[in-house]
Design an enzyme around this catalytic site. Structure first.
Site, PDB file in Angstrom:
ATOM      1  N   CYS A  28      37.506  37.815  27.887  1.00 18.28           N
ATOM      2  CA  CYS A  28      38.567  37.162  28.656  1.00 18.28           C
ATOM      3  C   CYS A  28      39.096  38.103  29.737  1.00 18.28           C
ATOM      4  O   CYS A  28      40.227  37.960  30.193  1.00 18.28           O
ATOM      5  CB  CYS A  28      39.716  36.740  27.735  1.00 18.28           C
ATOM      6  SG  CYS A  28      39.280  35.453  26.555  1.00 18.28           S
ATOM      7  N   ALA A  29      38.266  39.079  30.124  1.00 10.30           N
ATOM      8  CA  ALA A  29      38.718  40.094  31.078  1.00 10.30           C
ATOM      9  C   ALA A  29      38.153  39.829  32.467  1.00 10.30           C
ATOM     10  O   ALA A  29      38.843  39.317  33.350  1.00 10.30           O
ATOM     11  CB  ALA A  29      38.322  41.478  30.589  1.00 10.30           C
ATOM     12  N   ASP A  65      38.200  53.542  24.503  1.00 12.77           N
ATOM     13  CA  ASP A  65      38.901  53.656  25.774  1.00 12.77           C
ATOM     14  C   ASP A  65      39.002  55.139  26.104  1.00 12.77           C
ATOM     15  O   ASP A  65      39.661  55.895  25.386  1.00 12.77           O
ATOM     16  CB  ASP A  65      40.309  53.043  25.678  1.00 12.77           C
ATOM     17  CG  ASP A  65      41.003  52.953  27.030  1.00 12.77           C
ATOM     18  OD1 ASP A  65      40.804  53.866  27.857  1.00 12.77           O
ATOM     19  OD2 ASP A  65      41.739  51.978  27.262  1.00 12.77           O
ATOM     20  N   HIS A 104      38.296  30.261  33.053  1.00 14.01           N
ATOM     21  CA  HIS A 104      39.212  31.330  33.470  1.00 14.01           C
ATOM     22  C   HIS A 104      40.673  30.911  33.241  1.00 14.01           C
ATOM     23  O   HIS A 104      41.493  30.898  34.158  1.00 14.01           O
ATOM     24  CB  HIS A 104      38.990  31.696  34.947  1.00 14.01           C
ATOM     25  CG  HIS A 104      39.364  33.120  35.247  1.00 14.01           C
ATOM     26  ND1 HIS A 104      38.688  33.893  36.157  1.00 14.01           N
ATOM     27  CD2 HIS A 104      40.349  33.929  34.743  1.00 14.01           C
ATOM     28  CE1 HIS A 104      39.237  35.091  36.224  1.00 14.01           C
ATOM     29  NE2 HIS A 104      40.241  35.136  35.369  1.00 14.01           N
ATOM     30  N   ASP A 125      35.733  33.378  28.835  1.00 11.62           N
ATOM     31  CA  ASP A 125      36.672  32.737  29.758  1.00 11.62           C
ATOM     32  C   ASP A 125      36.367  33.119  31.200  1.00 11.62           C
ATOM     33  O   ASP A 125      36.897  32.515  32.127  1.00 11.62           O
ATOM     34  CB  ASP A 125      38.103  33.169  29.404  1.00 11.62           C
ATOM     35  CG  ASP A 125      39.155  32.444  30.224  1.00 11.62           C
ATOM     36  OD1 ASP A 125      39.080  31.208  30.330  1.00 11.62           O
ATOM     37  OD2 ASP A 125      40.045  33.118  30.772  1.00 11.62           O
ATOM     38  N   GLY A 141      42.737  32.476  31.085  1.00 10.03           N
ATOM     39  CA  GLY A 141      43.498  33.562  30.457  1.00 10.03           C
ATOM     40  C   GLY A 141      44.957  33.610  30.839  1.00 10.03           C
ATOM     41  O   GLY A 141      45.824  33.857  30.004  1.00 10.03           O
ATOM     42  N   ALA A 142      45.249  33.379  32.119  1.00 15.61           N
ATOM     43  CA  ALA A 142      46.637  33.465  32.594  1.00 15.61           C
ATOM     44  C   ALA A 142      47.275  32.096  32.764  1.00 15.61           C
ATOM     45  O   ALA A 142      48.379  31.991  33.309  1.00 15.61           O
ATOM     46  CB  ALA A 142      46.672  34.216  33.919  1.00 15.61           C
ATOM     47  N   GLU A 161      31.858  32.851  39.687  1.00  9.20           N
ATOM     48  CA  GLU A 161      32.873  31.819  39.493  1.00  9.20           C
ATOM     49  C   GLU A 161      33.159  31.116  40.813  1.00  9.20           C
ATOM     50  O   GLU A 161      33.144  31.760  41.863  1.00  9.20           O
ATOM     51  CB  GLU A 161      34.156  32.430  38.926  1.00  9.20           C
ATOM     52  CG  GLU A 161      33.997  32.968  37.508  1.00  9.20           C
ATOM     53  CD  GLU A 161      35.318  33.469  36.907  1.00  9.20           C
ATOM     54  OE1 GLU A 161      36.369  33.286  37.552  1.00  9.20           O
ATOM     55  OE2 GLU A 161      35.286  34.027  35.803  1.00  9.20           O
ATOM     56  N   ILE A 174      46.734  44.820  28.104  1.00  9.60           N
ATOM     57  CA  ILE A 174      46.330  43.613  27.376  1.00  9.60           C
ATOM     58  C   ILE A 174      45.615  43.977  26.078  1.00  9.60           C
ATOM     59  O   ILE A 174      45.871  43.397  25.021  1.00  9.60           O
ATOM     60  CB  ILE A 174      45.448  42.718  28.259  1.00  9.60           C
ATOM     61  CG1 ILE A 174      46.260  42.223  29.466  1.00  9.60           C
ATOM     62  CG2 ILE A 174      44.891  41.544  27.465  1.00  9.60           C
ATOM     63  CD1 ILE A 174      45.443  41.483  30.508  1.00  9.60           C
TER      64      ILE A 174
END
Length: 531
Positions: free
Chosen positions: A232-233, A173, A281, A258, A283-284, A263, A154
């Site tokens: 958003c992860a 990373d 949430h 997000d 994102g998807a 949650e 992503i």
């Protein structure tokens, strides 16, 4: 009998039809995942379980899942699956890490725009009948520096989209190589440099012990004044209370979240703050992504149940359908080699070495190792398989090593398994002929050529006359038919072995009769899953 799959969450009809088209029996019960008691009652009937986030595959549920072989999660997150419990039960857990990648990346970019231009607040103000044009002074993304924490699937898409907006991109990373960074068009940096340089920071890493609160109070303090932070992860990557304080203090200009540490998020330190955008949430949450991950999980589960192909598994090496077709005989051989040594070994195992020679050394060795370990441990733990056996081996402190070498003998390829205990080393080697049938080619350093059968008998002795006659006569008197008979010896008058492939297991009286002859130092019946 056709495999049977339960879909206990809302998956698309297209995905359900994929199971049916592949010849898999499927029960579509999209509300069953919310009924824990009912789900526990029926789960034992199924080979596969396809879920989203509503179904909780807990250890308690998995205890009832005696036939379950695979759990497929339509999506990335598997917080609702007890992976260690599934692994111990030998259940493969799959997810679909790529089906919603674009959707999630686009949401991160949208959230970045939203906080940069204060879109939600401006929208609310305008719809309230106000016209506060001067109040909502935003910032451009053009020529700004975006710091991307996590440049995987992503994160790399976010980098590409940001470059398309003419942003400068720096990425942190540990697994990102300089070469890959150059191809992506980004600068690889350490975290502290990213914090100091970035005008916007977006996170795209999983939540682990190492990444939890990666943006801690101390890390946030190192950021550039006026930075905007997008997550958003996964909730828990950012210290929400510390971020809220930094926003109130004017150090952080805005945030867009997000995901949240808890949650559903009904409360958060970020709620109600100016220049903070929050979504539940999402994102998807696009039509395309939901369809993609549902189709992907149905295809992955079908492939595994029908061909043995393993894709996107979290507790098992992946094996493509092409690999499964080519490796099938070799996986069986690895299992047989392990089973032979496992049935011969009565003391605790300290170490396992698997040597791969020739063409087999270029195959998926991780999967072959799993097969060998499973074969080795199943004689004492029949419920173990390629998923659970490596877990148990690790728990027992067994050291597993792998050796790969180019073709070195008469065979194009072979596997040699060596097991070490406190008392001895025991080794066996095997190969696969063109007919796809595994063969044992060496035991205790003695060369042989033995086809593997379901029922076998292994004997050791000194090389003296009369052994073949004694074995044949005793088997005949006991009513046991010999399908194949293989002999080998270290030299004239030295150690010798015999491996008999029998049509039925040798009864205890027959084994006892062989021992009473005094000719054999070892008489051991062996069983193999050779179908």
């Amino acid at each position: 009998m056709a495999p049977k799959v339960l879909v206990s969450d809302k998956l698309s009809e297209t995905a359900v039809q994929i199971f049916r088209d592949r010849g898999i029996e499927v029960d579509f019960e999209p509300s069953l995942g919310k009924d824990k008691e009912k789900l526990a009652e029926v789960i034992g009937q199924y080979d596969g379980l396809a879920i989203r986030s509503a179904t909780k595959a807990t250890e308690k549920l998995l205890e009832k899942a005696d036939n379950l072989k695979v759990i497929g999660r339509a999506g990335i997150g598997v917080d609702n699956v007890d992976i260690p419990a599934a692994s111990k039960k030998g259940i493969i857990v799959m997810n679909t890490p790529f089906g919603n990648s674009i959707t999630t990346a686009e949401h991160a970019i949208a959230m970045m725009f939203a906080t940069a231009r204060q879109i939600p607040e401006a929208n609310a103000s305008t719809q309230a009948g106000k016209w506060e044009k001067s109040k909502f002074m935003g910032v451009e993304l053009y020529n700004k520096t975006l710091g991307v924490i996590g440049a995987g699937n992503i994160g790399s898409i976010v980098c590409d989209r940001a470059l398309g907006l003419s942003m400068k991109v720096v990425a942190y990373d540990p697994f990102l190589s300089e070469e890959r960074a150059q191809k992506m068009g980004v600068y690889k940096v350490e975290l502290d440099e990213l914090l100091a340089r970035a005008d916007f920071i977006t996170l795209h890493v999983p939540l682990t012990d190492k990444t939890r609160n990666i943006l801690s109070k101390e890390a946030i303090a190192k950021t550039k004044k006026g930075v905007r932070i997008i997550n958003c992860a996964r909730g828990g990557l950012v210290d929400e209370a510390a971020l809220a304080e930094a926003i109130k203090a004017g150090h952080v200009a805005g945030a867009a979240f997000d995901v949240f540490e808890i949650e559903p998020a009904t409360d958060s330190p970020l709620f109600g703050l100016p220049d903070v955008v929050c979504t539940p949430h999402l994102g998807a949450s696009t039509t395309e992504a939901q369809e993609n991950v549902a189709i992907q999980v149905a295809e992955q589960m079908s492939d595994y149940l029908l061909t043995g192909a393993v894709q996107n598994a979290l507790n098992m090496p992946s094996v493509t359908a092409e690999e499964a077709a080519v490796m099938g005989p070799w996986l069986k051989l690895a299992d047989h080699l392990g089973a032979f040594v496992g049935q011969m070994t009565d003391e605790p195992i300290k170490a396992i070495n698997v040597l791969y020679d020739g063409a087999v050394a270029e195959m998926n060795l991780a999967a072959l190792n799993c097969a060998a370990i499973a074969g080795l441990m199943k004689p004492t733990n029949p419920e173990l398989n390629m998923v659970s056996a490596p877990i148990v081996a690790k728990e027992r402190g067994i050291q597993v090593s792998t050796t790969r070498q180019e073709k070195s003998g008469a065979f194009d390829a072979y596997i040699k398994l060596t097991v070490v205990t406190d008392k001895r080393e025991r080794s066996i080697a095997g190969t696969c002929f063109s007919d796809g049938k595994p063969r044992f080619i060496q035991i205790k350093g003695i060369n042989i050529d033995a086809e593997v059968g379901s029922h076998m008998l292994y004997t050791t002795n000194e090389d003296v006359p009369g052994i073949i006659g004694t074995l044949g006569r005793t088997m005949g008197e006991g009513g046991v038919n010999i399908a194949n008979f293989t002999l080998g010896r270290a030299g004239v008058g030295k150690n010798a072995i015999a491996l008999l492939y029998l049509d039925q297991p040798a009864p205890a009286p027959v084994l006892e009769a062989l021992k009473e002859t005094g000719l054999f130092t070892q008489v051991r019946p062996l069983e193999f899953d050779a179908d």
